[in-house]
Design an enzyme around this catalytic site. Structure first.
Site, PDB file in Angstrom:
ATOM      1  N   GLU A  75      -0.564  42.346 -37.009  1.00 15.27           N
ATOM      2  CA  GLU A  75      -0.908  43.192 -35.850  1.00 15.27           C
ATOM      3  C   GLU A  75       0.219  43.265 -34.820  1.00 15.27           C
ATOM      4  O   GLU A  75      -0.015  43.286 -33.610  1.00 15.27           O
ATOM      5  CB  GLU A  75      -2.238  42.762 -35.215  1.00 15.27           C
ATOM      6  CG  GLU A  75      -3.410  43.193 -36.079  1.00 15.27           C
ATOM      7  CD  GLU A  75      -4.771  42.804 -35.547  1.00 15.27           C
ATOM      8  OE1 GLU A  75      -5.007  42.950 -34.350  1.00 15.27           O
ATOM      9  OE2 GLU A  75      -5.596  42.345 -36.359  1.00 15.27           O
ATOM     10  N   ARG A  98      -5.449   5.472 -33.216  1.00 13.89           N
ATOM     11  CA  ARG A  98      -4.341   5.007 -34.067  1.00 13.89           C
ATOM     12  C   ARG A  98      -3.457   4.000 -33.318  1.00 13.89           C
ATOM     13  O   ARG A  98      -2.936   4.311 -32.233  1.00 13.89           O
ATOM     14  CB  ARG A  98      -3.521   6.246 -34.487  1.00 13.89           C
ATOM     15  CG  ARG A  98      -2.193   5.944 -35.119  1.00 13.89           C
ATOM     16  CD  ARG A  98      -2.314   5.610 -36.568  1.00 13.89           C
ATOM     17  NE  ARG A  98      -1.004   5.509 -37.204  1.00 13.89           N
ATOM     18  CZ  ARG A  98      -0.734   4.669 -38.175  1.00 13.89           C
ATOM     19  NH1 ARG A  98      -1.665   3.845 -38.636  1.00 13.89           N
ATOM     20  NH2 ARG A  98       0.468   4.648 -38.725  1.00 13.89           N
ATOM     21  N   GLY A 107       1.546  12.136 -37.989  1.00 15.60           N
ATOM     22  CA  GLY A 107       2.461  11.489 -38.936  1.00 15.60           C
ATOM     23  C   GLY A 107       2.171  11.949 -40.359  1.00 15.60           C
ATOM     24  O   GLY A 107       1.868  13.115 -40.602  1.00 15.60           O
ATOM     25  N   GLU A 136       8.330  39.795 -32.184  1.00 14.45           N
ATOM     26  CA  GLU A 136       9.499  40.587 -31.780  1.00 14.45           C
ATOM     27  C   GLU A 136       9.076  41.983 -31.320  1.00 14.45           C
ATOM     28  O   GLU A 136       9.641  42.540 -30.375  1.00 14.45           O
ATOM     29  CB  GLU A 136      10.495  40.681 -32.945  1.00 14.45           C
ATOM     30  CG  GLU A 136      11.162  39.359 -33.335  1.00 14.45           C
ATOM     31  CD  GLU A 136      10.242  38.363 -34.066  1.00 14.45           C
ATOM     32  OE1 GLU A 136       9.117  38.733 -34.465  1.00 14.45           O
ATOM     33  OE2 GLU A 136      10.664  37.198 -34.220  1.00 14.45           O
ATOM     34  N   GLN A 159       2.962  16.331 -35.905  1.00 12.14           N
ATOM     35  CA  GLN A 159       3.915  15.252 -35.632  1.00 12.14           C
ATOM     36  C   GLN A 159       3.183  13.971 -35.232  1.00 12.14           C
ATOM     37  O   GLN A 159       3.505  12.879 -35.701  1.00 12.14           O
ATOM     38  CB  GLN A 159       4.868  15.707 -34.511  1.00 12.14           C
ATOM     39  CG  GLN A 159       6.099  14.855 -34.355  1.00 12.14           C
ATOM     40  CD  GLN A 159       7.053  14.977 -35.541  1.00 12.14           C
ATOM     41  OE1 GLN A 159       6.972  15.905 -36.339  1.00 12.14           O
ATOM     42  NE2 GLN A 159       7.939  14.009 -35.671  1.00 12.14           N
ATOM     43  N   ALA A 218       6.607  50.458 -44.225  1.00 12.42           N
ATOM     44  CA  ALA A 218       6.146  50.800 -42.871  1.00 12.42           C
ATOM     45  C   ALA A 218       5.174  49.725 -42.396  1.00 12.42           C
ATOM     46  O   ALA A 218       3.973  49.828 -42.611  1.00 12.42           O
ATOM     47  CB  ALA A 218       5.480  52.169 -42.850  1.00 12.42           C
TER      48      ALA A 218
HETATM   49  N1  COS Z   1      -1.763  53.454 -26.484  1.00  7.07           N
HETATM   50  C1  COS Z   1      -1.765  54.794 -26.521  1.00  7.07           C
HETATM   51  N2  COS Z   1      -0.640  55.513 -26.832  1.00  7.07           N
HETATM   52  C2  COS Z   1       0.477  54.822 -27.125  1.00  7.07           C
HETATM   53  C3  COS Z   1       0.528  53.418 -27.109  1.00  7.07           C
HETATM   54  C4  COS Z   1      -0.660  52.730 -26.758  1.00  7.07           C
HETATM   55  N3  COS Z   1      -0.679  51.388 -26.723  1.00  7.07           N
HETATM   56  N4  COS Z   1       1.785  53.002 -27.431  1.00  7.07           N
HETATM   57  C5  COS Z   1       2.494  54.114 -27.652  1.00  7.07           C
HETATM   58  N5  COS Z   1       1.703  55.213 -27.466  1.00  7.07           N
HETATM   59  C6  COS Z   1       2.118  56.609 -27.562  1.00  7.07           C
HETATM   60  C7  COS Z   1       3.334  56.857 -26.669  1.00  7.07           C
HETATM   61  O1  COS Z   1       2.910  57.167 -25.343  1.00  7.07           O
HETATM   62  C8  COS Z   1       3.980  58.035 -27.352  1.00  7.07           C
HETATM   63  O2  COS Z   1       3.288  59.225 -27.011  1.00  7.07           O
HETATM   64  P1  COS Z   1       4.065  60.574 -26.562  1.00  7.07           P
HETATM   65  O3  COS Z   1       4.911  60.909 -27.743  1.00  7.07           O
HETATM   66  O4  COS Z   1       2.968  61.533 -26.301  1.00  7.07           O
HETATM   67  O5  COS Z   1       4.860  60.181 -25.370  1.00  7.07           O
HETATM   68  C9  COS Z   1       3.716  57.776 -28.842  1.00  7.07           C
HETATM   69  O6  COS Z   1       2.566  56.920 -28.876  1.00  7.07           O
HETATM   70  C10 COS Z   1       4.890  57.132 -29.559  1.00  7.07           C
HETATM   71  O7  COS Z   1       5.203  55.918 -28.887  1.00  7.07           O
HETATM   72  P2  COS Z   1       6.624  55.161 -29.044  1.00  7.07           P
HETATM   73  O8  COS Z   1       7.724  56.168 -28.859  1.00  7.07           O
HETATM   74  O9  COS Z   1       6.600  53.968 -28.150  1.00  7.07           O
HETATM   75  O10 COS Z   1       6.597  54.750 -30.586  1.00  7.07           O
HETATM   76  P3  COS Z   1       7.620  53.920 -31.474  1.00  7.07           P
HETATM   77  O11 COS Z   1       7.744  54.582 -32.791  1.00  7.07           O
HETATM   78  O12 COS Z   1       8.874  53.637 -30.693  1.00  7.07           O
HETATM   79  O13 COS Z   1       6.815  52.567 -31.788  1.00  7.07           O
HETATM   80  C11 COS Z   1       6.078  50.302 -31.562  1.00  7.07           C
HETATM   81  C12 COS Z   1       6.480  51.658 -30.881  1.00  7.07           C
HETATM   82  C13 COS Z   1       7.230  49.609 -32.253  1.00  7.07           C
HETATM   83  C14 COS Z   1       5.647  49.477 -30.383  1.00  7.07           C
HETATM   84  C15 COS Z   1       4.889  50.552 -32.522  1.00  7.07           C
HETATM   85  O14 COS Z   1       5.327  51.217 -33.683  1.00  7.07           O
HETATM   86  C16 COS Z   1       4.192  49.264 -32.924  1.00  7.07           C
HETATM   87  O15 COS Z   1       3.338  48.734 -32.201  1.00  7.07           O
HETATM   88  N6  COS Z   1       4.547  48.722 -34.111  1.00  7.07           N
HETATM   89  C17 COS Z   1       3.873  47.542 -34.682  1.00  7.07           C
HETATM   90  C18 COS Z   1       2.803  47.988 -35.576  1.00  7.07           C
HETATM   91  C19 COS Z   1       2.004  46.831 -36.086  1.00  7.07           C
HETATM   92  O16 COS Z   1       1.266  46.225 -35.333  1.00  7.07           O
HETATM   93  N7  COS Z   1       2.131  46.570 -37.393  1.00  7.07           N
HETATM   94  C20 COS Z   1       1.407  45.524 -38.025  1.00  7.07           C
HETATM   95  C21 COS Z   1       0.222  46.057 -38.705  1.00  7.07           C
HETATM   96  S1  COS Z   1      -0.963  44.844 -39.065  1.00  7.07           S
HETATM   97  S2  COS Z   1      -2.627  45.827 -38.592  1.00  7.07           S
END
Ligand code: COS
Length: 391
Positions: A368, A272, A344, A372, A341, A136
């Site tokens: 974070e 250089r 060199g 993508e 680049q 995850a």
């Molecule tokens: N702020 C507040 N709420 C948010 C939000 C935000 N920025 N983004 C999403 N939500 C809420 C949505 O509104 C939704 O709420 P409801 O169910 O009440 O409508 C809920 O959270 C789920 O959102 P969503 O359906 O968009 O979730 P997904 O599972 O589709 O995930 C992504 C969306 C992929 C964008 C998210 O999982 C993500 O950012 N992943 C990357 C995580 C990451 O940064 N990993 C690296 C960790 S290193 S610290």
């Protein structure tokens, strides 16, 4: 620092300009000779130094040892932008205090803030944000660590990996499954201290831009329900709200790396000589320099636009932060690649500044939220704003 004109863009106030100048002088005087020392030791020392000098006051709100009533995202971005020019590790030490404390600063109760934030702001405690697991990373909703309510406690079990500051952190904000609903709807956020029985660090991971990162295990870790952040089931929103703020600061760190690369390249190409003239006199060099400088300004506009929007009261800056993070990190990679680049052979010499920057920038396109993921976030927001049912 070379170009400082961006500080006069309308995003900034006088106190930002004053802070930028003081921080830059401090950074020049306080970067360690990092050769040979372990990244864990160095990071711990940098956190203390930053705390002693008062720079960590920007990482938490004012009543709890901080500088401003609420987090000032422009100050967080400026700090990362400036520190990144001098040391990736120093920049990282600052950034992780903010990220680890972020969920508490943004969503903690008065009592939670009072208990933990002053120690983080003083650099006495190191903070970490523990969300990712082996299965995850991008898909937060798939995480498996459990938290089970038992009387007035929660008992946490499971493993986390890719946790920055694992091994040196005193406090972890941990995201675990409490099961109020499926997927993202069944997660909660907790504050866990490293002295909790059952907590262990199981692995230090060695990455191309060395910094403290590793895996942790929680085995029957019992913590009071008072350590729950907001309500049960709100853990996913805690993560997203925190990342909304800190993703723009990742773009700012990328910007700092890119600015250093450009500054170094200007010096190098001016001195250089090849084929009887300075590299800077070749139009092919000038084109590269123009592209680098333009990419830096475009990144800065996106980063500071996102920060300014949050500071000026925007509830969510999901779209702006995702644009800032993805654009600035990808652009910085290209800027630094051009710097290598133009250097060199010297550009690929181990220990040279641009070789270091080439490694420093790479993880920022992944952590974070990988580029993508940011593009998914941006396109969803754009569709939603256009009122299209595809969002
Ligand atoms: N702020 C507040 N709420 C948010 C939000 C935000 N920025 N983004 C999403 N939500 C809420 C949505 O509104 C939704 O709420 P409801 O169910 O009440 O409508 C809920 O959270 C789920 O959102 P969503 O359906 O968009 O979730 P997904 O599972 O589709 O995930 C992504 C969306 C992929 C964008 C998210 O999982 C993500 O950012 N992943 C990357 C995580 C990451 O940064 N990993 C690296 C960790 S290193 S610290």
């Amino acid at each position: 620092m070379g170009d400082k004109t961006f500080l006069f863009w309308p995003f900034f106030d006088d106190h930002h300009r004053e802070m930028a100048s003081a921080l830059e002088s401090w950074a020049v005087a306080n970067v360690f000779d990092e050769s040979g020392a372990s990244e864990l030791d160095l990071s711990r020392k940098y956190v203390s130094k930053l705390g002693d000098a008062g720079w960590l006051k920007y990482s938490v709100p004012a009543p709890f040892g901080g500088k401003f009533e609420k987090l000032d995202v422009r100050s967080l971005c400026l700090t990362r932008d400036i520190l990144a020019r001098y040391s990736g590790l120093l920049e990282f030490a600052f950034a992780m205090q903010g990220l680890g404390a972020g969920p508490i600063s943004l969503l903690g109760t008065e009592a939670q803030k009072r208990s933990y934030l002053p120690k983080i702001a003083a650099g006495e405690w190191v903070a970490a944000f523990a969300m990712s697991e082996a299965d995850a990373g991008s898909d937060v909703s798939a995480l498996k660590m459990t938290a089970v309510k038992d009387g007035s406690d929660y008992v946490l079990d499971g493993e986390k990996t890719w946790i920055s500051n694992a091994g040196i952190a005193d406090l972890y904000v941990v995201i675990a499954r409490t099961g109020e609903g499926p997927g993202a709807k069944g997660l909660s956020a907790f504050i866990l201290t490293a002295d909790t029985p059952g907590f262990s660090v199981t692995e230090q991971q060695h990455v191309i831009a060395p910094h403290p990162i590793g895996s942790i295990r929680l085995e029957g870790c019992r913590i009071p329900a008072a350590n729950l952040l907001t309500e049960p089931g709100k853990g996913f929103k805690v993560c997203m709200a925190t990342l909304d703020v800190f993703r723009s600061t990742v773009g700012a760190a990328a910007l700092g790396f890119a600015r250093r690369a450009l500054d170094e390249t200007l010096l190098h190409t001016s001195s250089r000589k090849v084929f009887g003239q300075a590299l800077a006199e070749f139009q092919m060099t000038q084109q590269k320099i123009a592209d680098m400088a333009t990419a830096i300004d475009a990144s800065a506009l996106l980063v500071y636009r996102a920060a300014w929007a949050k500071d000026n009261g925007a509830e969510r800056i999901t779209r702006e932060a995702a644009m800032a993070k993805s654009y600035a990190t990808e652009a910085a990679q290209c800027v630094i690649d051009q710097a290598v680049q133009l250097f060199g052979g010297k550009g690929v010499l181990k220990g040279s500044i641009v070789e270091h920057l080439y490694r420093d920038i790479r993880p920022l396109r992944i952590y974070e939220g990988a580029t993508e993921i940011q593009k998914i976030v941006i396109s969803r927001q754009v569709y939603a704003e256009a009122g299209d049912g595809n969002a």
